[in-house]
Design a protein around this motif. Structure first.
Motif, mmCIF file in Angstrom:
data_model
loop_
_atom_site.group_PDB
_atom_site.id
_atom_site.type_symbol
_atom_site.label_atom_id
_atom_site.label_comp_id
_atom_site.label_asym_id
_atom_site.label_seq_id
_atom_site.Cartn_x
_atom_site.Cartn_y
_atom_site.Cartn_z
ATOM 1 N N SER A 122 92.077 10.776 52.202
ATOM 2 C CA SER A 122 92.002 12.150 52.078
ATOM 3 C C SER A 122 91.819 12.813 53.393
ATOM 4 C CB SER A 122 90.996 12.419 51.112
ATOM 5 O OG SER A 122 91.116 11.763 49.860
ATOM 6 N N VAL A 123 90.809 12.269 54.371
ATOM 7 C CA VAL A 123 90.550 13.003 55.541
ATOM 8 C C VAL A 123 92.179 13.144 56.106
ATOM 9 C CG1 VAL A 123 89.677 12.702 57.678
ATOM 10 C CG2 VAL A 123 88.185 12.359 55.799
ATOM 11 N N GLY A 124 92.898 11.975 56.221
ATOM 12 C CA GLY A 124 94.234 11.822 56.942
ATOM 13 C C GLY A 124 95.264 12.871 56.429
ATOM 14 N N LYS A 125 95.032 12.971 55.062
ATOM 15 C CA LYS A 125 96.117 13.991 54.586
ATOM 16 C C LYS A 125 95.823 15.298 54.711
ATOM 17 C CE LYS A 125 97.337 10.853 50.741
ATOM 18 N NZ LYS A 125 97.583 10.558 49.225
ATOM 19 N N LEU A 126 94.372 15.341 54.673
ATOM 20 C CA LEU A 126 93.875 16.940 54.947
ATOM 21 C C LEU A 126 94.365 17.636 56.486
ATOM 22 C CD1 LEU A 126 90.599 17.208 53.401
ATOM 23 C CD2 LEU A 126 92.584 18.796 52.772
ATOM 24 N N LEU A 153 91.743 5.256 60.050
ATOM 25 C CA LEU A 153 91.795 6.755 60.240
ATOM 26 C C LEU A 153 92.494 7.008 61.734
ATOM 27 C CD1 LEU A 153 90.502 9.054 59.037
ATOM 28 C CD2 LEU A 153 88.625 9.144 60.709
ATOM 29 N N ALA A 154 92.545 5.998 62.659
ATOM 30 C CA ALA A 154 93.219 6.308 63.951
ATOM 31 C C ALA A 154 94.859 6.360 63.381
ATOM 32 C CB ALA A 154 93.019 5.181 64.713
ATOM 33 N N GLU A 155 95.142 5.459 62.445
ATOM 34 C CA GLU A 155 96.707 5.299 62.043
ATOM 35 C C GLU A 155 96.933 6.656 61.148
ATOM 36 O OE1 GLU A 155 100.338 4.742 60.833
ATOM 37 O OE2 GLU A 155 98.940 3.411 62.250
ATOM 38 N N TRP A 156 96.192 7.118 60.536
ATOM 39 C CA TRP A 156 96.322 8.605 59.854
ATOM 40 C C TRP A 156 96.413 9.711 60.854
ATOM 41 C CZ3 TRP A 156 98.340 9.825 55.446
ATOM 42 C CH2 TRP A 156 98.189 9.101 54.430
ATOM 43 N N ALA A 157 95.344 9.607 61.938
ATOM 44 C CA ALA A 157 95.549 10.588 63.037
ATOM 45 C C ALA A 157 96.817 10.479 63.850
ATOM 46 C CB ALA A 157 94.235 10.234 63.898
ATOM 47 N N ARG A 158 97.295 9.286 64.061
ATOM 48 C CA ARG A 158 98.515 9.268 64.749
ATOM 49 C C ARG A 158 99.841 9.739 63.777
ATOM 50 N NH1 ARG A 158 102.623 6.354 64.812
ATOM 51 N NH2 ARG A 158 102.143 5.018 62.797
ATOM 52 N N ARG A 159 99.614 9.547 62.586
ATOM 53 C CA ARG A 159 100.754 10.032 61.605
ATOM 54 C C ARG A 159 100.484 11.513 61.632
ATOM 55 N NH1 ARG A 159 100.652 6.973 55.829
ATOM 56 N NH2 ARG A 159 99.858 5.071 56.717
ATOM 57 N N ALA A 160 99.385 12.186 61.804
ATOM 58 C CA ALA A 160 99.213 13.486 61.501
ATOM 59 C C ALA A 160 99.473 14.210 62.981
ATOM 60 C CB ALA A 160 98.094 14.110 60.842
ATOM 61 N N ASP A 161 99.424 13.313 63.895
ATOM 62 C CA ASP A 161 99.523 13.788 65.362
ATOM 63 C C ASP A 161 98.359 14.776 65.927
ATOM 64 O OD1 ASP A 161 100.455 14.006 67.815
ATOM 65 O OD2 ASP A 161 101.836 15.897 67.406
ATOM 66 N N VAL A 162 97.163 14.295 65.403
ATOM 67 C CA VAL A 162 95.743 14.996 65.746
ATOM 68 C C VAL A 162 94.890 14.021 66.490
ATOM 69 C CG1 VAL A 162 96.203 16.741 63.912
ATOM 70 C CG2 VAL A 162 94.872 14.557 63.506
ATOM 71 N N PRO A 163 94.214 14.440 67.356
ATOM 72 C CA PRO A 163 93.444 13.762 68.140
ATOM 73 C C PRO A 163 91.936 13.201 67.434
ATOM 74 C CG PRO A 163 92.910 16.132 69.148
ATOM 75 C CD PRO A 163 94.350 15.851 67.892
ATOM 76 N N MET A 164 91.386 12.068 67.652
ATOM 77 C CA MET A 164 90.537 11.415 67.039
ATOM 78 C C MET A 164 89.530 11.441 68.032
ATOM 79 S SD MET A 164 90.197 8.388 64.540
ATOM 80 C CE MET A 164 89.714 7.157 65.308
#
Length: 315
Positions: A122-126, A153-164
């Motif tokens: 959900s964090v990744g999608k948001l 989460l790092a994978e979701w961040a990569r997909r969304a192209d946002v830093p973590m």
């Protein structure tokens, strides 16, 4: 209605099929089977709603509102009041005007809930949604207990192209939050999304840690708009309500993300939670892809639940 949205509505409708069979069949036979609106009629209606996981509190409010309308409108026939029941449930679930203020303000959004409910996803999608809206997003990986959480989460961040920020197993979650808040301020981030550990509601130390993280945000970033979103699994029914109450004792819950609504006969829990906790369902999830998390729309949800045929031209 956009393509993605339309597809989502179809999936939501499909996903609520089990719940629909659970609640709607009973309601239809009630409205068609009773010839008069009397105490027996109301009693039966209450039973159907409660058995459908809508909960005692919400059921009492919905039936109370219906009784008043039937009296005011001098309705005699049970068949004539089905639409009033449906409208009453929609009204019960409306999301307030300011529900999504965090999307336009500088915000810190903490996402909480037990393990296995789809929190990290959900964090990744948001993050992806906020990024698509042109917002500058930062993700904080404060779930440092579960080895795979940071990687996921790092994978979701990569997909969304946002830093973590964070993500190291065994790190102090409060220090991750401290670093993230200061990074968010320094970089002029619009939305800071914090993934937290899947706290089991009986673990006192984990709950205490949640309080600590809240205090750090209060102290370090007093001007930020705050959201504490709890992720609940729709398939767990009344158990989801228990979890929300437990978390509500340590965090000021501002909204609910209800996931896994595509496999449950307990979809009525969406109505119960909102009524019992006075916390709105803000997002609803019916699958795995990024488009499967959408803003909650009470009209759409109740229409899907009752299989209401939309009029031509109505979205």
């Amino acid at each position: 209605m956009g393509e993605g949205k339309k597809g989502f509505f179809a999936r939501l409708k499909e996903g609520l099929a089990k719940t629909r069979n659970n609640i709607v069949r009973g309601i239809d036979s009630l409205f068609n089977g009773f010839s008069a609106i009397d105490d027996d009629f109301y009693e039966e209606l209450e039973e159907i709603l409660i058995m459908g996981d809508i909960g005692v509190n919400a059921t009492t409010e919905i039936v109370g509102r219906l009784k008043n309308q039937i009296r005011e409108q001098h309705i005699r026939e049970p068949r004539e009041c089905k639409h009033l029941l449906i409208e009453g449930i929609k009204e019960q679930m409306r999301v307030g005007e300011n529900a999504y203020d965090f999307e336009v303000k500088q915000s810190v959004v903490m996402v909480i809930g037990v393990n296995g409910v789809g929190k990290t996803t959900s964090v990744g999608k948001l993050a992806g949604k906020c990024k698509d809206d042109g917002r500058k997003v930062l993700i904080a990986a404060a779930d440092t207990f579960r080895a795979a959480a940071g990687d996921q989460l790092a994978e979701w961040a990569r997909r969304a192209d946002v830093p973590m920020v964070g993500g190291n197993e065994g790190a102090d979650p409060a220090s991750v939050v401290y670093d993230a808040v200061n990074a968010a301020k320094a970089r002029g981030v619009d939305v800071l999304l914090i993934d937290t550990a899947g706290r089991l509601h009986n673990k006192k130390n984990l709950m205490e840690e949640l309080r600590k993280m809240n205090r750090i945000i209060d102290r370090e970033y007093p001007d930020a708009h705050r959201e504490n979103l709890i992720v609940l699994d729709g398939t767990t029914g009344q158990n989801a309500l228990v979890q929300a109450r437990e978390f509500g004792e340590v965090a000021d819950l501002t909204g609910i993300i209800l996931t896994k609504m595509d496999g449950t006969a307990k979809g009525g829990i969406a109505v119960a939670i909102q009524s019992e906790l006075h916390v709105p369902v803000k997002y609803i999830g019916v699958g795995e892809t990024i488009d499967d998390l959408q803003k909650f729309d009470s009209d759409e949800f109740v229409n899907a639940l009752f299989d209401v045929k939309l009029e031509d031209g109505e979205e």
